[in-house]
Every structure is written in C-alpha cells, then in structure tokens.
Scaffold this motif. Structure first.
Motif, mmCIF file in Angstrom:
data_model
loop_
_atom_site.group_PDB
_atom_site.id
_atom_site.type_symbol
_atom_site.label_atom_id
_atom_site.label_comp_id
_atom_site.label_asym_id
_atom_site.label_seq_id
_atom_site.Cartn_x
_atom_site.Cartn_y
_atom_site.Cartn_z
ATOM 1 N N UNK A 46 7.756 -3.902 3.773
ATOM 2 C CA UNK A 46 6.519 -4.542 4.214
ATOM 3 C C UNK A 46 6.341 -5.906 3.553
ATOM 4 N N UNK A 47 6.615 -5.977 2.250
ATOM 5 C CA UNK A 47 6.503 -7.269 1.563
ATOM 6 C C UNK A 47 7.518 -8.261 2.117
ATOM 7 N N UNK A 48 8.754 -7.807 2.298
ATOM 8 C CA UNK A 48 9.792 -8.707 2.823
ATOM 9 C C UNK A 48 9.420 -9.244 4.202
ATOM 10 N N UNK A 67 0.199 -4.183 -2.823
ATOM 11 C CA UNK A 67 -0.818 -3.274 -3.375
ATOM 12 C C UNK A 67 -0.321 -1.841 -3.455
ATOM 13 N N UNK A 68 0.995 -1.658 -3.599
ATOM 14 C CA UNK A 68 1.540 -0.320 -3.395
ATOM 15 C C UNK A 68 1.039 0.715 -4.386
ATOM 16 N N UNK A 102 -1.749 -7.161 3.122
ATOM 17 C CA UNK A 102 -1.750 -6.072 2.141
ATOM 18 C C UNK A 102 -0.604 -5.133 2.491
ATOM 19 N N UNK A 103 0.182 -4.773 1.490
ATOM 20 C CA UNK A 103 1.295 -3.853 1.721
ATOM 21 C C UNK A 103 1.210 -2.688 0.738
ATOM 22 N N UNK A 104 1.664 -1.529 1.175
ATOM 23 C CA UNK A 104 1.804 -0.391 0.279
ATOM 24 C C UNK A 104 2.719 0.640 0.924
ATOM 25 N N UNK A 147 6.566 1.879 5.118
ATOM 26 C CA UNK A 147 5.609 0.972 4.499
ATOM 27 C C UNK A 147 4.438 0.707 5.424
ATOM 28 N N UNK A 148 3.346 0.237 4.837
ATOM 29 C CA UNK A 148 2.170 -0.154 5.606
ATOM 30 C C UNK A 148 1.944 -1.649 5.437
#
Length: 390
Positions: free
Chosen positions: A78-80, A170-171, A187-189, A202-203
């Motif tokens: 998700x971050x990538x 924000x994982x 926002x990722x987690x 991932x979200x």
C-alpha cells in the motif's frame, strides 16, 4: 525482582508485533462462512470484499468522500503504491525515526531518485522535529514507529490548508490511535496488526486531494500493473469497491471481517483504543517501579500504545559491550519463550537491543500483568548468569 518462578502464566502468550495475537475467543470456526472455491469477482466474493471496506469505514470513521481499497502486499504494498503513484509532483519531506520510515526514505532517494527530497530524521526513541516540516511539500511519515515504540502525539502539527499531500504509514496505529484522518491524504495499514488479521493484504485510504493528484499527475517512471490506480486519466473506482487488482485470499478476507465485527462488539474505535491504552498502562505502572527497565521512547507523550519497546537500563548490563547487551536482551526473550509465557518479544533486528511487547486491542491486560512478573524472573535469571560468567 525475584528468581522464583511466578505462579500465574499469561492465558495467551502471543505478544508478537506482527502478525499479532488473534482476537480473544478466536477459532477456525470463525472462518466457516468464507467464500472458498469461488471467484473473488463473483457476487459473493465482491460482497465480502465490499463488506470489509464498509466495516473499515464505519469503525475508523473514514469520511464519506475518502476512498478505501484493498491492495496487494500488505502495508508495504500500500505504501509503495502511494509513493510510486503520487510522488514527484512536488518536493517531498521524508520523516524517519525507525526502520520502516528509513525504508521509505531508501525507496524515494535510491529507487525513485527524487532530487528534491528533504530528510528529517531522529534516532530510535525520538521523533523528527515536526515544526520543521514544510507542508508546501508532500510529506511521508509513519504515525507509529513499529520498531521504535514511538508515535506522533496527535495530528495538530499538520495544517488544514497544506499545499502538499500527507502520506501516512499507519500500520501499527490504525484501530488503536486517533489518526486525525482529516489531516491525512493517504493512509495505509495491514490486517495483521491491531486487529490480528492475516497477512498479505494492505489497505489504502485516499482523500479527495490524493485522488485529484492521481488524475492530474503522471509520474516520470513506469508503474507496475499492481500499482496502477487510474485508467484514461480517471481513478478506477472498482478498486475502492472491492474489485481488487489481483486475487485476494477469501479466507483472509473472512478473517478480517471477523476481526472488524469483533471490534464493533467491544465498542468500535473508542473501545479498541481503550483496550490498547489499558494494556500499555500495565507496562507504564510496572516500569515506574522496576529499576532495570525503561521505555525506548524518550518522551512519554510519544509512547506507543501498540508496539511498546523497552530497553535494559541496569548498570551491570549497560556497562557491557554493545554485542553483549544485545545478547543479554536475546537471553531474556529466549527464557520467556522457553517457558511458553511470551513469544516473539525480542526487539526488531535494526533497533537498539531490548524487548518489544505488543499491547494492541486483541491482547488482554491480565496477560500483560502476568507477563510483567515473568519479565522480572527472566531478568533475575539472566543477571545471575552474568555474575557466574564473571
């Protein structure tokens, strides 16, 4: 501190910081309604994926005009997706105070090779100078340092009238801390943290400003298929309605739905935050009366309530060479695992030597309380070993 074996054991010895403990009462029976052997694009599959998104929105309080997508490769994926798809339009401030933040710096500086990246770093136990952040730039940061036990205290440092985007990993914070979503554009987690779900998914949550960037900016580099969120200059809405880019595990989806429903049953976000806070308070009270240990977080206002990182401060241990201090911390974790009272609580490999105890909502405070007696026991055993070696 005593060398006597404690009488009580934690009912659940799972204190890993990821994958984290399953919710109390969990069993495989919880997954009996999983849409197995069916296409994730069939009605039943889409409905399950949409339910996961809707429950996420409900519990986290995600604004109605924000999009929520289920994406590949856990929080990392998700971050990538966010970094590769959104960065390059403006200069970027990269904030790092632990290993995952350092990883995003590496991606931006060495992989994307952005020349106008400003690095704001702090050592383990501290956070970067938030007053120095330039919000005319895009900003990338971790809300909670999973490997350092340090979090930003709140979202007050982020202006509402910022020009750049805020991209937040924000994982280990989502479902345990107030993320101030109105201040965050991405926002990722992952599922396997605070709710104890399973890995590999991932979200990705996008604000309208992030969507606008996607639709008006084309990166200078090619994007792999699993990163592409637009087609013909428009956001692919299906990604944010359960039509995943690649094939998800419907077993993992079912487990995430179960965890979300449990979250609702304990009071939603407020209830989940309260459980994490109560767990952490047990350690706060114990550290206050225990001379051999302290938190890695230098400022109590930034102490994580999920991945709580601690260091040994006993003079006999701190006088040892660095490798011997690391060996001492490993001995503590090994003694506890051998007794089957705490699994996977050694500090992260890149962090200073110490212990890391997960205090997220799926852990019970009574188990943390029982663990503290075993921590004292393990320290007494390990220190006695030092004395014998001397």
């Amino acid at each position: 501190m005593t060398g006597q074996i404690p009488a009580a054991r934690p009912q659940n010895a799972h204190f890993s910081s990821g994958p984290c403990a399953k919710r109390p009462g969990w069993s495989l029976e919880a997954l009996k309604d999983a849409a197995l052997g069916r296409s994730h694009r069939a009605k039943v599959g889409k409905a399950k994926l949409k339910l996961a998104i809707d429950l996420t929105r409900e519990i986290l309080g995600v604004p109605a005009d924000y999009r929520i997508g289920i994406v590949p490769a856990s929080d990392t994926g998700a971050v990538e997706m966010a970094l590769w798809s959104l960065l390059g339009a403006r200069p970027v401030d990269m904030l790092a105070w632990e290993s995952f933040g350092e990883g995003w710096v590496t991606d931006v500086v060495k992989q994307l090779k952005l020349k106008d990246a400003c690095l704001l770093k702090a050592p383990y136990g501290q956070i970067a100078d938030l007053k120095s952040v330039n919000f005319d730039h895009d900003v990338v940061f971790t809300w909670n340092g999973t490997t350092s036990g340090v979090r930003v205290p709140n979202g007050n440092w982020i202006p509402a009238d910022r020009a750049g985007l805020t991209i937040c990993d924000a994982t280990s914070a989502a479902f345990a801390q107030d993320l101030a979503l109105d201040k965050l554009d991405v926002v990722t987690f992952s599922w396997q943290k605070v709710l104890g779900g399973e890995a590999a998914h991932g979200m990705l949550i996008l604000s309208p400003r992030a969507v606008e960037r996607l639709e008006t900016y084309t990166p200078a580099w090619p994007l792999p298929k699993i990163f592409r969120m637009t087609k013909g200059g428009k956001i692919v809405d299906g990604i944010f309605e359960g039509e995943t880019i690649n094939t998800p595990s419907m077993l993992c989806v079912e487990d995430y739905i179960d965890a979300l429903q449990w979250g609702k049953s304990v009071g939603g976000l407020k209830g989940l935050m309260a459980r994490a806070d109560a767990n952490t308070q047990v350690l706060v009270d114990w550290v206050a009366k225990t001379p051999w240990v302290d938190f890695l977080a230098a400022d109590r206002a930034t102490l994580s309530n999920t991945s709580v990182c601690m260091k040994v401060v006993d003079a006999a241990v701190t006088a040892l060479p660095a490798d011997a201090q690391a060996a001492f911390a490993k001995t503590l974790a090994s003694l506890l695992e051998k007794e089957k009272v705490a699994y996977d609580i050694g500090g992260y490999r890149d962090a200073p030597p110490g212990l890391r105890i997960w205090c997220g909502a799926t852990v019970d405070a009574a188990d943390i309380a029982a663990l503290t007696h075993w921590l004292d026991w393990a320290f007494a055993q390990a220190k006695a070993g030092l004395a014998k070696a001397a």
